[in-house]
Design a protein around this motif. Sequence first.
Motif, PDB file in Angstrom:
ATOM      1  N   UNK A 101       0.850  -1.190   0.000  1.00  0.00           N
ATOM      2  CA  UNK A 101       0.000   0.000   0.000  1.00  0.00           C
ATOM      3  C   UNK A 101       0.885   1.240   0.000  1.00  0.00           C
ATOM      4  N   UNK A 102       0.429   2.275  -0.670  1.00  0.00           N
ATOM      5  CA  UNK A 102       1.181   3.529  -0.640  1.00  0.00           C
ATOM      6  C   UNK A 102       1.156   4.151   0.746  1.00  0.00           C
ATOM      7  N   UNK A 103       0.270   3.677   1.621  1.00  0.00           N
ATOM      8  CA  UNK A 103       0.196   4.176   2.993  1.00  0.00           C
ATOM      9  C   UNK A 103       1.101   3.411   3.957  1.00  0.00           C
ATOM     10  N   UNK A 104       1.692   2.292   3.501  1.00  0.00           N
ATOM     11  CA  UNK A 104       2.540   1.466   4.361  1.00  0.00           C
ATOM     12  C   UNK A 104       3.862   2.151   4.683  1.00  0.00           C
ATOM     13  N   UNK A 105       4.332   1.900   5.877  1.00  0.00           N
ATOM     14  CA  UNK A 105       5.674   2.323   6.250  1.00  0.00           C
ATOM     15  C   UNK A 105       6.690   1.372   5.640  1.00  0.00           C
ATOM     16  N   UNK A 106       7.966   1.728   5.651  1.00  0.00           N
ATOM     17  CA  UNK A 106       8.998   0.909   5.010  1.00  0.00           C
ATOM     18  C   UNK A 106       9.201  -0.459   5.668  1.00  0.00           C
TER      19      UNK A 106
END
Length: 129
Positions: A101-106
Amino acid sequence: MRAALLVLLLATPGLAETPMTPEEFDAFATGKTLEFSNESGVFGVEDYLPGRKVRWAATGDICKLGEWFPAGDAICFTYDNLPEQHCWTVWQEGDHLAARSLLDGPDRQPRQITLADAPVACTGPDVGV
């Protein structure tokens, strides 16, 4: 030396994550049912219909109709009665797809996407007779 460099590149997180193009994703997904899982197991199933239409069901939930569309390197989804869009980077990883997801952290592990054994089984109202 080249073989060692290739192994290093493929083993380094982020470097082997070449996003699928919208055309590649469309060719892979259309007409199929895909199962989505994370470290806890399967969390949903989605039918990919012609015209970039989708039918999604989170595990234990009712079906939601929607559509997907490209946005840069991401594949984004919108669903009926849900105002926000959900955008993902999707790439080939061995014999399955992976998505982040583009909202996920690394540090968030990518989700695995595999072929499902059966189409989405819709429950709840509006499923027809």
